[in-house]
Design a protein around this motif. Structure first.
Motif, PDB file in Angstrom:
ATOM      1  N   ASP A 131       0.853  -1.181   0.000  1.00 24.85           N
ATOM      2  CA  ASP A 131       0.000   0.000   0.000  1.00 24.85           C
ATOM      3  C   ASP A 131       0.888   1.229   0.000  1.00 24.85           C
ATOM      4  OD1 ASP A 131      -2.534  -1.133   0.054  1.00 24.85           O
ATOM      5  OD2 ASP A 131      -2.625  -1.192   2.231  1.00 24.85           O
ATOM      6  N   PRO A 132       0.734   2.144  -0.875  1.00 22.06           N
ATOM      7  CA  PRO A 132      -0.031   2.041  -2.103  1.00 22.06           C
ATOM      8  C   PRO A 132       0.756   1.302  -3.177  1.00 22.06           C
ATOM      9  CG  PRO A 132       0.951   4.217  -1.986  1.00 22.06           C
ATOM     10  CD  PRO A 132       1.317   3.489  -0.707  1.00 22.06           C
ATOM     11  N   LEU A 133       0.053   0.844  -4.181  1.00 21.82           N
ATOM     12  CA  LEU A 133       0.647   0.160  -5.321  1.00 21.82           C
ATOM     13  C   LEU A 133       1.467   1.172  -6.121  1.00 21.82           C
ATOM     14  CD1 LEU A 133       0.426  -2.618  -6.874  1.00 21.82           C
ATOM     15  CD2 LEU A 133      -1.326  -1.526  -8.241  1.00 21.82           C
ATOM     16  N   ALA A 134       2.659   0.778  -6.538  1.00 23.88           N
ATOM     17  CA  ALA A 134       3.501   1.669  -7.339  1.00 23.88           C
ATOM     18  C   ALA A 134       2.957   1.732  -8.770  1.00 23.88           C
ATOM     19  CB  ALA A 134       4.943   1.163  -7.349  1.00 23.88           C
ATOM     20  N   LEU A 135       3.150   2.864  -9.423  1.00 29.69           N
ATOM     21  CA  LEU A 135       2.674   3.046 -10.790  1.00 29.69           C
ATOM     22  C   LEU A 135       3.296   2.016 -11.732  1.00 29.69           C
ATOM     23  CD1 LEU A 135       0.959   4.593 -12.813  1.00 29.69           C
ATOM     24  CD2 LEU A 135       2.840   6.231 -13.048  1.00 29.69           C
ATOM     25  N   ASP A 136       4.573   1.712 -11.560  1.00 24.52           N
ATOM     26  CA  ASP A 136       5.218   0.705 -12.404  1.00 24.52           C
ATOM     27  C   ASP A 136       4.564  -0.659 -12.236  1.00 24.52           C
ATOM     28  OD1 ASP A 136       6.982   2.522 -13.488  1.00 24.52           O
ATOM     29  OD2 ASP A 136       8.605   2.054 -12.085  1.00 24.52           O
ATOM     30  N   GLU A 137       4.127  -0.978 -11.028  1.00 26.68           N
ATOM     31  CA  GLU A 137       3.436  -2.247 -10.790  1.00 26.68           C
ATOM     32  C   GLU A 137       2.064  -2.255 -11.461  1.00 26.68           C
ATOM     33  OE1 GLU A 137       5.577  -3.177  -6.485  1.00 26.68           O
ATOM     34  OE2 GLU A 137       3.605  -2.248  -6.523  1.00 26.68           O
ATOM     35  N   LEU A 138       1.362  -1.122 -11.413  1.00 30.79           N
ATOM     36  CA  LEU A 138       0.072  -1.022 -12.100  1.00 30.79           C
ATOM     37  C   LEU A 138       0.253  -1.201 -13.611  1.00 30.79           C
ATOM     38  CD1 LEU A 138      -3.002  -0.407 -12.021  1.00 30.79           C
ATOM     39  CD2 LEU A 138      -2.369   1.981 -12.454  1.00 30.79           C
ATOM     40  N   LYS A 139       1.311  -0.646 -14.158  1.00 28.41           N
ATOM     41  CA  LYS A 139       1.575  -0.798 -15.589  1.00 28.41           C
ATOM     42  C   LYS A 139       1.807  -2.267 -15.939  1.00 28.41           C
ATOM     43  CE  LYS A 139       3.337   3.854 -16.429  1.00 28.41           C
ATOM     44  NZ  LYS A 139       4.475   4.668 -16.879  1.00 28.41           N
ATOM     45  N   ILE A 140       2.481  -2.994 -15.074  1.00 33.09           N
ATOM     46  CA  ILE A 140       2.687  -4.424 -15.300  1.00 33.09           C
ATOM     47  C   ILE A 140       1.346  -5.145 -15.277  1.00 33.09           C
ATOM     48  CG2 ILE A 140       3.684  -6.543 -14.317  1.00 33.09           C
ATOM     49  CD1 ILE A 140       6.041  -4.710 -13.342  1.00 33.09           C
ATOM     50  N   ILE A 141       0.485  -4.767 -14.340  1.00 28.92           N
ATOM     51  CA  ILE A 141      -0.850  -5.373 -14.258  1.00 28.92           C
ATOM     52  C   ILE A 141      -1.629  -5.094 -15.541  1.00 28.92           C
ATOM     53  CG2 ILE A 141      -3.076  -5.261 -13.051  1.00 28.92           C
ATOM     54  CD1 ILE A 141      -1.394  -4.767 -10.458  1.00 28.92           C
ATOM     55  N   LEU A 142      -1.580  -3.866 -16.019  1.00 30.85           N
ATOM     56  CA  LEU A 142      -2.261  -3.513 -17.276  1.00 30.85           C
ATOM     57  C   LEU A 142      -1.740  -4.360 -18.440  1.00 30.85           C
ATOM     58  CD1 LEU A 142      -2.363   0.285 -16.664  1.00 30.85           C
ATOM     59  CD2 LEU A 142      -4.341  -1.013 -17.430  1.00 30.85           C
ATOM     60  N   LEU A 143      -0.431  -4.510 -18.522  1.00 22.97           N
ATOM     61  CA  LEU A 143       0.151  -5.346 -19.577  1.00 22.97           C
ATOM     62  C   LEU A 143      -0.318  -6.789 -19.450  1.00 22.97           C
ATOM     63  CD1 LEU A 143       3.835  -4.043 -19.750  1.00 22.97           C
ATOM     64  CD2 LEU A 143       2.117  -3.912 -21.555  1.00 22.97           C
ATOM     65  N   MET A 144      -0.357  -7.303 -18.224  1.00 23.63           N
ATOM     66  CA  MET A 144      -0.751  -8.690 -18.013  1.00 23.63           C
ATOM     67  C   MET A 144      -2.232  -8.909 -18.331  1.00 23.63           C
ATOM     68  SD  MET A 144       1.995 -10.254 -17.345  1.00 23.63           S
ATOM     69  CE  MET A 144       1.351 -11.864 -16.974  1.00 23.63           C
ATOM     70  N   VAL A 145      -3.079  -7.933 -18.074  1.00 26.06           N
ATOM     71  CA  VAL A 145      -4.498  -8.055 -18.428  1.00 26.06           C
ATOM     72  C   VAL A 145      -4.639  -8.105 -19.946  1.00 26.06           C
ATOM     73  CG1 VAL A 145      -6.742  -6.897 -18.390  1.00 26.06           C
ATOM     74  CG2 VAL A 145      -5.396  -7.076 -16.289  1.00 26.06           C
ATOM     75  N   HIS A 146      -3.930  -7.229 -20.649  1.00 30.62           N
ATOM     76  CA  HIS A 146      -3.948  -7.276 -22.119  1.00 30.62           C
ATOM     77  C   HIS A 146      -3.413  -8.627 -22.599  1.00 30.62           C
ATOM     78  CE1 HIS A 146      -4.531  -2.890 -22.068  1.00 30.62           C
ATOM     79  NE2 HIS A 146      -5.035  -3.079 -23.272  1.00 30.62           N
ATOM     80  N   TRP A 147      -2.318  -9.070 -22.022  1.00 28.76           N
ATOM     81  CA  TRP A 147      -1.684 -10.342 -22.389  1.00 28.76           C
ATOM     82  C   TRP A 147      -2.652 -11.508 -22.201  1.00 28.76           C
ATOM     83  CZ3 TRP A 147      -0.456 -14.303 -18.858  1.00 28.76           C
ATOM     84  CH2 TRP A 147       0.414 -15.291 -19.309  1.00 28.76           C
ATOM     85  N   SER A 148      -3.342 -11.521 -21.081  1.00 29.00           N
ATOM     86  CA  SER A 148      -4.240 -12.628 -20.764  1.00 29.00           C
ATOM     87  C   SER A 148      -5.462 -12.673 -21.678  1.00 29.00           C
ATOM     88  CB  SER A 148      -4.692 -12.531 -19.308  1.00 29.00           C
ATOM     89  OG  SER A 148      -5.541 -13.592 -18.979  1.00 29.00           O
ATOM     90  N   THR A 149      -5.956 -11.505 -22.067  1.00 32.96           N
ATOM     91  CA  THR A 149      -7.144 -11.457 -22.917  1.00 32.96           C
ATOM     92  C   THR A 149      -6.804 -11.630 -24.389  1.00 32.96           C
ATOM     93  OG1 THR A 149      -7.019  -9.049 -23.099  1.00 32.96           O
ATOM     94  CG2 THR A 149      -8.413  -9.951 -21.331  1.00 32.96           C
ATOM     95  N   GLY A 150      -5.548 -11.466 -24.742  1.00 29.61           N
ATOM     96  CA  GLY A 150      -5.168 -11.523 -26.146  1.00 29.61           C
ATOM     97  C   GLY A 150      -5.473 -10.230 -26.875  1.00 29.61           C
ATOM     98  N   ILE A 151      -5.865  -9.203 -26.131  1.00 27.52           N
ATOM     99  CA  ILE A 151      -6.168  -7.893 -26.705  1.00 27.52           C
ATOM    100  C   ILE A 151      -4.876  -7.095 -26.743  1.00 27.52           C
ATOM    101  CG2 ILE A 151      -7.474  -5.758 -26.432  1.00 27.52           C
ATOM    102  CD1 ILE A 151      -9.527  -7.430 -24.821  1.00 27.52           C
ATOM    103  N   GLU A 152      -4.381  -6.841 -27.936  1.00 24.49           N
ATOM    104  CA  GLU A 152      -3.127  -6.116 -28.071  1.00 24.49           C
ATOM    105  C   GLU A 152      -3.369  -4.635 -27.830  1.00 24.49           C
ATOM    106  OE1 GLU A 152       0.349  -5.508 -31.371  1.00 24.49           O
ATOM    107  OE2 GLU A 152      -0.747  -7.394 -31.309  1.00 24.49           O
ATOM    108  N   PRO A 153      -2.600  -4.035 -26.919  1.00 26.35           N
ATOM    109  CA  PRO A 153      -2.804  -2.604 -26.671  1.00 26.35           C
ATOM    110  C   PRO A 153      -2.356  -1.772 -27.869  1.00 26.35           C
ATOM    111  CG  PRO A 153      -0.975  -3.448 -25.353  1.00 26.35           C
ATOM    112  CD  PRO A 153      -1.572  -4.609 -26.081  1.00 26.35           C
TER     113      PRO A 153
END
Length: 171
Positions: A131-153
């Motif tokens: 707490d709180p989550l670092a911005l770089d960690e949130l960016k990794i989460i965003l990349l992983m969500v795109h990766w998991s869905t197959g939706i290319e950013p």
């Protein structure tokens, strides 16, 4: 845990190309990752897989924006109204922090983070320690969500997520 997630992102083109958790765990262990980090990352990836299981992407006629449709057990989730506003709980505010919430809002207002995907990102961010989550960690989460869905950013979004801003000079 985030170092493990970055390794998985860099070494497996899409979520469906990733090996089963047992085999992935062995590969990560062979790469020298700590057993606890591997366990945490595999648990987090399992939650990501469950969260993105029914995600479908639909492009609008102008191809500039996308809508993420989530399907539950037989029912589709209603899309967010353009006039609606996401209200964050105190726990979400504390865990995400102002910088991450601002970045999420920036992506939403740019039209590159649909409401359905935003909810997956928030849910997965809340499943991380710290707490709180670092911005770089949130960016990794965003990349992983795109990766998991197959939706290319979008290329500009990918650049924003992967760019190291420490050497960037403000104008």
């Amino acid at each position: 845990m985030f170092e493990v997630l970055v390794f998985v992102y860099e070494n497996y083109w899409r979520g469906d190309a990733c090996p089963q958790p047992e085999q992935l765990g062995r590969k990560l262990s062979a790469q020298g990752f700590d057993a606890e980090e591997i366990r945490d990352a595999l648990r987090w990836l399992d939650g990501l897989s469950l969260a993105t299981q029914g995600v479908q992407l639909a492009r609008h006629a102008d191809e500039a924006t996308a809508t993420v449709t989530l399907h539950g057990i037989g029912d589709a989730v209603l899309p967010q109204s353009p006039d609606s506003m996401r209200v964050y709980s105190m726990a979400e505010q504390d865990h995400l922090g102002a910088e991450c919430l601002g970045f999420i809002r920036f992506l939403e207002s740019s039209g590159v983070l649909p409401a359905g995907m935003r909810e997956i990102v928030i849910e997965r961010a809340m499943a991380t320690p710290g707490d709180p989550l670092a911005l770089d960690e949130l960016k990794i989460i965003l990349l992983m969500v795109h990766w998991s869905t197959g939706i290319e950013p979008d290329a500009l979004v990918l650049d924003e997520l992967c760019d190291d801003t420490t050497d960037r000079l403000p104008h």
